[in-house]
Design an enzyme around this catalytic site. Sequence first.
Site, PDB file in Angstrom:
ATOM      1  N   ASN A  96       0.827  -1.211   0.000  1.00  0.00           N
ATOM      2  CA  ASN A  96       0.000   0.000   0.000  1.00  0.00           C
ATOM      3  C   ASN A  96       0.857   1.254   0.000  1.00  0.00           C
ATOM      4  O   ASN A  96       1.921   1.306   0.624  1.00  0.00           O
ATOM      5  CB  ASN A  96      -0.938  -0.004   1.214  1.00  0.00           C
ATOM      6  CG  ASN A  96      -1.889  -1.185   1.171  1.00  0.00           C
ATOM      7  OD1 ASN A  96      -2.054  -1.798   0.113  1.00  0.00           O
ATOM      8  ND2 ASN A  96      -2.500  -1.510   2.284  1.00  0.00           N
ATOM      9  N   HIS A 113       5.894  -0.657  -2.770  1.00  0.00           N
ATOM     10  CA  HIS A 113       5.384   0.011  -3.970  1.00  0.00           C
ATOM     11  C   HIS A 113       5.440   1.535  -3.860  1.00  0.00           C
ATOM     12  O   HIS A 113       4.739   2.233  -4.587  1.00  0.00           O
ATOM     13  CB  HIS A 113       3.953  -0.454  -4.272  1.00  0.00           C
ATOM     14  CG  HIS A 113       3.894  -1.865  -4.793  1.00  0.00           C
ATOM     15  ND1 HIS A 113       2.728  -2.576  -4.945  1.00  0.00           N
ATOM     16  CD2 HIS A 113       4.887  -2.706  -5.219  1.00  0.00           C
ATOM     17  CE1 HIS A 113       2.989  -3.782  -5.426  1.00  0.00           C
ATOM     18  NE2 HIS A 113       4.295  -3.891  -5.593  1.00  0.00           N
ATOM     19  N   GLU A 207     -12.268 -13.159   0.604  1.00  0.00           N
ATOM     20  CA  GLU A 207     -12.396 -13.946  -0.633  1.00  0.00           C
ATOM     21  C   GLU A 207     -11.131 -14.778  -0.828  1.00  0.00           C
ATOM     22  O   GLU A 207     -10.046 -14.346  -0.437  1.00  0.00           O
ATOM     23  CB  GLU A 207     -12.476 -13.016  -1.863  1.00  0.00           C
ATOM     24  CG  GLU A 207     -13.518 -11.919  -1.791  1.00  0.00           C
ATOM     25  CD  GLU A 207     -14.914 -12.458  -2.005  1.00  0.00           C
ATOM     26  OE1 GLU A 207     -15.034 -13.545  -2.618  1.00  0.00           O
ATOM     27  OE2 GLU A 207     -15.860 -11.805  -1.546  1.00  0.00           O
TER      28      GLU A 207
HETATM   29  N1  APR Z   1     -10.223  -7.182   4.552  1.00  0.00           N
HETATM   30  C1  APR Z   1      -9.309  -8.005   3.956  1.00  0.00           C
HETATM   31  N2  APR Z   1      -9.220  -8.175   2.628  1.00  0.00           N
HETATM   32  C2  APR Z   1     -10.081  -7.501   1.854  1.00  0.00           C
HETATM   33  C3  APR Z   1     -11.053  -6.635   2.378  1.00  0.00           C
HETATM   34  C4  APR Z   1     -11.113  -6.483   3.799  1.00  0.00           C
HETATM   35  N3  APR Z   1     -11.993  -5.682   4.387  1.00  0.00           N
HETATM   36  N4  APR Z   1     -11.759  -6.095   1.347  1.00  0.00           N
HETATM   37  C5  APR Z   1     -11.233  -6.614   0.214  1.00  0.00           C
HETATM   38  N5  APR Z   1     -10.224  -7.474   0.510  1.00  0.00           N
HETATM   39  C6  APR Z   1      -9.369  -8.232  -0.411  1.00  0.00           C
HETATM   40  C7  APR Z   1      -9.985  -8.605  -1.738  1.00  0.00           C
HETATM   41  O1  APR Z   1     -10.717  -9.831  -1.631  1.00  0.00           O
HETATM   42  C8  APR Z   1      -8.765  -8.729  -2.640  1.00  0.00           C
HETATM   43  O2  APR Z   1      -8.251 -10.053  -2.611  1.00  0.00           O
HETATM   44  O3  APR Z   1      -8.286  -7.387  -0.746  1.00  0.00           O
HETATM   45  C9  APR Z   1      -7.744  -7.784  -1.996  1.00  0.00           C
HETATM   46  C10 APR Z   1      -7.434  -6.528  -2.790  1.00  0.00           C
HETATM   47  O4  APR Z   1      -6.796  -6.878  -3.985  1.00  0.00           O
HETATM   48  P1  APR Z   1      -6.244  -5.788  -5.002  1.00  0.00           P
HETATM   49  O5  APR Z   1      -7.256  -4.717  -5.205  1.00  0.00           O
HETATM   50  O6  APR Z   1      -5.743  -6.504  -6.197  1.00  0.00           O
HETATM   51  O7  APR Z   1      -5.035  -5.111  -4.178  1.00  0.00           O
HETATM   52  P2  APR Z   1      -3.513  -5.564  -4.015  1.00  0.00           P
HETATM   53  O8  APR Z   1      -3.394  -7.043  -3.940  1.00  0.00           O
HETATM   54  O9  APR Z   1      -2.956  -4.766  -2.899  1.00  0.00           O
HETATM   55  O10 APR Z   1      -2.889  -5.050  -5.381  1.00  0.00           O
HETATM   56  C11 APR Z   1      -1.508  -5.202  -5.586  1.00  0.00           C
HETATM   57  O11 APR Z   1      -1.635  -3.895  -7.584  1.00  0.00           O
HETATM   58  O12 APR Z   1      -2.189  -2.053  -8.940  1.00  0.00           O
HETATM   59  C12 APR Z   1      -1.275  -2.616  -8.081  1.00  0.00           C
HETATM   60  O13 APR Z   1       0.404  -1.356  -7.076  1.00  0.00           O
HETATM   61  C13 APR Z   1      -0.948  -1.735  -6.884  1.00  0.00           C
HETATM   62  O14 APR Z   1      -0.085  -2.416  -4.733  1.00  0.00           O
HETATM   63  C14 APR Z   1      -1.089  -2.671  -5.702  1.00  0.00           C
HETATM   64  C15 APR Z   1      -0.952  -4.036  -6.349  1.00  0.00           C
END
Ligand code: APR
Length: 235
Positions: A96, A113, A207
């Site tokens: 994040n 990141h 999920e």
């Molecule tokens: N608590 C825990 N997990 C959650 C919650 C919650 N309240 N709400 C959603 N999630 C989960 C979703 O199920 C999903 O698997 O968080 C995840 C978010 O996934 P992404 O949106 O893909 O985020 P992330 O994995 O951090 O993305 C990685 O992608 O675009 C790039 O650089 C950006 O750091 C980012 C990287």
Amino acid sequence: MKVINPFDYKHIVFFTGAGMSAESGVPTYRGRGGIWNEYHWEEYACQEAFEKDAIKVLQFHELRRKTVLKCHPHAGHFSMADLEKRHPHVTTVTQNIDGMHQRGGSKAVIEIHGSLWRVRCVMHGVRDDFGESYKSYICSKCGSFLRPDIIWFGDTLDQEVVQKAILAIRKADVFISIGTSGVVWPAAGFPQIAKDAGALCIEINPEPSELSGIYDITIRSTASVALEKLFHESR
Ligand code: APR
């Protein structure tokens, strides 16, 4: 739900993604309400986009800064920071860029990141820049556009930062992944590194994710609820 006593473990590593900040109100990247569903990253989050239209890219990041500043850390951020105060070896490796862990009180945070709160000049390096708007879009020394100090699509990660994260992960005897879809590399390889080094691997995500198969324990719950329960009852 599984409860662990954190003091049974020598080195604790949290590995967080956008789902960690979701309950604070910061949108995730993928899934319902995801940033990349609304905005094409090709136009806002890569070097080519910045070279084509720096102002458009900077304005997009200002919008993100405004959103994040309206949000606040939740109980899960505070649980992690509280554990870091009481336990000698807690490291948070985060994908994040929103700085929410630090606002929640965590200090040992490795941001792989980058950060929404820094800008970078190709010639004159990185500097902090807090607030809704950027202090300036332009480097005062050379007049070139300042770019957000963020790892965008197609960028290479800062190898020093990655090595620091991997070092912490290799030492971990418990690795707790929270709210990541596990599709972005090299971060998506971190749980396997922890597993290979013998850590107990826990996933917190409502999920299933791409990496769910790797974990010893999966907790299908949100970050705030799971984190409070995971440690609370073990004190
Ligand atoms: N608590 C825990 N997990 C959650 C919650 C919650 N309240 N709400 C959603 N999630 C989960 C979703 O199920 C999903 O698997 O968080 C995840 C978010 O996934 P992404 O949106 O893909 O985020 P992330 O994995 O951090 O993305 C990685 O992608 O675009 C790039 O650089 C950006 O750091 C980012 C990287």
